[in-house]
Enzyme design. Structure first.
Site, short mmCIF file in Angstrom:
data_model
loop_
_atom_site.label_atom_id
_atom_site.label_comp_id
_atom_site.label_asym_id
_atom_site.label_seq_id
_atom_site.Cartn_x
_atom_site.Cartn_y
_atom_site.Cartn_z
N ASP A 64 0.82 -1.21 0.00
CA ASP A 64 0.00 0.00 0.00
C ASP A 64 0.86 1.26 0.00
O ASP A 64 2.09 1.18 0.13
CB ASP A 64 -0.97 -0.02 1.21
N ASN A 69 -7.96 -2.54 13.97
CA ASN A 69 -9.36 -2.68 13.55
C ASN A 69 -9.55 -3.87 12.60
O ASN A 69 -10.59 -4.03 11.97
CB ASN A 69 -9.85 -1.41 12.86
N HIS A 74 -7.69 -4.45 9.84
CA HIS A 74 -7.38 -4.23 8.43
C HIS A 74 -6.14 -5.01 8.02
O HIS A 74 -5.29 -5.34 8.84
CB HIS A 74 -7.27 -2.74 8.07
N GLU A 125 -9.83 -1.40 4.89
CA GLU A 125 -10.51 -1.09 6.15
C GLU A 125 -11.80 -1.91 6.26
O GLU A 125 -12.28 -2.47 5.27
CB GLU A 125 -10.82 0.41 6.18
C1 GLP Z 1 -0.69 -0.06 8.67
C2 GLP Z 1 -0.35 -0.57 7.25
C3 GLP Z 1 -0.40 -2.05 7.22
C4 GLP Z 1 0.28 -2.53 8.49
C5 GLP Z 1 -0.67 -2.32 9.62
C6 GLP Z 1 -0.10 -2.60 10.99
O1 GLP Z 1 -1.60 0.96 8.67
N1 GLP Z 1 -1.12 -0.05 6.18
O2 GLP Z 1 0.19 -2.53 6.05
O3 GLP Z 1 0.60 -3.88 8.37
O4 GLP Z 1 -1.25 -1.05 9.52
O5 GLP Z 1 0.81 -1.61 11.37
P1 GLP Z 1 1.86 -1.80 12.53
O6 GLP Z 1 2.71 -2.94 12.14
O7 GLP Z 1 2.64 -0.52 12.59
O8 GLP Z 1 1.09 -2.07 13.77
#
Ligand code: GLP
Length: 247
Positions: free
Chosen positions: A74, A138, A140, A145
């Site tokens: 992303d 959440n 995702h 989302e």
């Molecule tokens: C982010 C990214 C995801 C990531 C997730 C978890 O917003 N878009 O690709 O894997 O949320 O983030 P984190 O590893 O910092 O908890």
């Protein structure tokens, strides 16, 4: 009962889990046409550090890196590509530079292109062999989302308020977090041959538990993992506590 019986949960602390994920990536780099799917976020940072250590001492892996193509999950919309918080800049800094991947072998979905062209680009490269994933609090995956269709393809999305709040720590202020992103769709992610999910800390426990044991539903995009035939979840004690007997 989860819809898929091929989801493997490995409970390990962050260091050990990151080493195991790096080993899995290294396994792909030893193949003829390594195509990797990269995530960003704190859950995967140590994986890239561990992989860089493995590659630095291994000419076979260095040769694999020279053949590799890497596709990001992303990217934010609205940040200049050289902004330190753009996922391009983050993956250049955390993955491409330490591991030795040529910048033109790092691909990100881009708002300049038609979003769906990214799925074609992945397919032309032969498909993603291993996709790394974190999980949002959440539920995702990527920036899919709650409410995302389970067969969605790469597209422009609005970010959830909760996601923007979670990611504000990287930007210093909530207002600085973009409102939109472009993300591989859930269907795109499910096309990867193997999915490796990292989840650490109690903030991920609820989403991870629902993803693995709950119903498969667009309300919790990570529940789509149950429809994939080869998923490895690497989670620490805190994130997996509700998945273990007595947890
Ligand atoms: C982010 C990214 C995801 C990531 C997730 C978890 O917003 N878009 O690709 O894997 O949320 O983030 P984190 O590893 O910092 O908890």
């Amino acid at each position: 009962m989860p819809a898929s019986s091929s989801l493997r949960l490995i409970v390990a602390d962050r260091d050990e889990a990151s080493r195991q994920a790096a080993d899995l990536l290294a396994g792909v780099l030893r193949t003829e046409s390594p195509v990797l799917g990269l995530a960003t976020g704190s859950s995967v940072e140590a994986v890239y550090e561990e992989l860089a250590i493995l590659v630095s001492g291994d000419p076979e892996l260095q040769s694999g890196v020279s053949r590799a193509q890497a596709f990001a999950l992303d990217e934010y919309i609205g940040l200049p590509p050289d902004d330190a918080n753009s996922y391009r800049a983050t993956l250049l800094r955390q993955f491409a530079e330490p591991v030795g991947l040529a910048p033109d072998h790092l691909h990100l979905p881009s708002p300049q292109a038609v979003a769906a062209a990214y799925d074609d680009e992945i397919a032309r490269a032969g498909g993603i062999r291993l996709q790394l994933l974190g999980i949002g609090s959440n539920g995702h995956i990527g920036f899919n989302e709650p409410g995302s269709l389970l067969n969605s393809r790469t597209r422009l999305v609005d970010l959830d308020e909760r996601t923007r709040r979670d990611n504000a720590r990287f930007f210093g202020a909530l207002d600085a977090v973009p409102m939109q992103a472009i993300t591989q769709g859930i269907g795109t992610i499910l096309n990867a041959a193997t999915l490796v999910v990292l989840a650490f800390g109690s903030a991920k426990a609820e989403a991870l538990t629902a993803a693995i044991l709950g119903p498969v539903t667009p309300d919790l995009p990570a529940s789509a993992l149950q429809h994939h035939p080869d998923v490895i979840v690497l989670a620490d004690e805190e994130a997996s506590r509700m998945l273990r007997p007595g947890g």
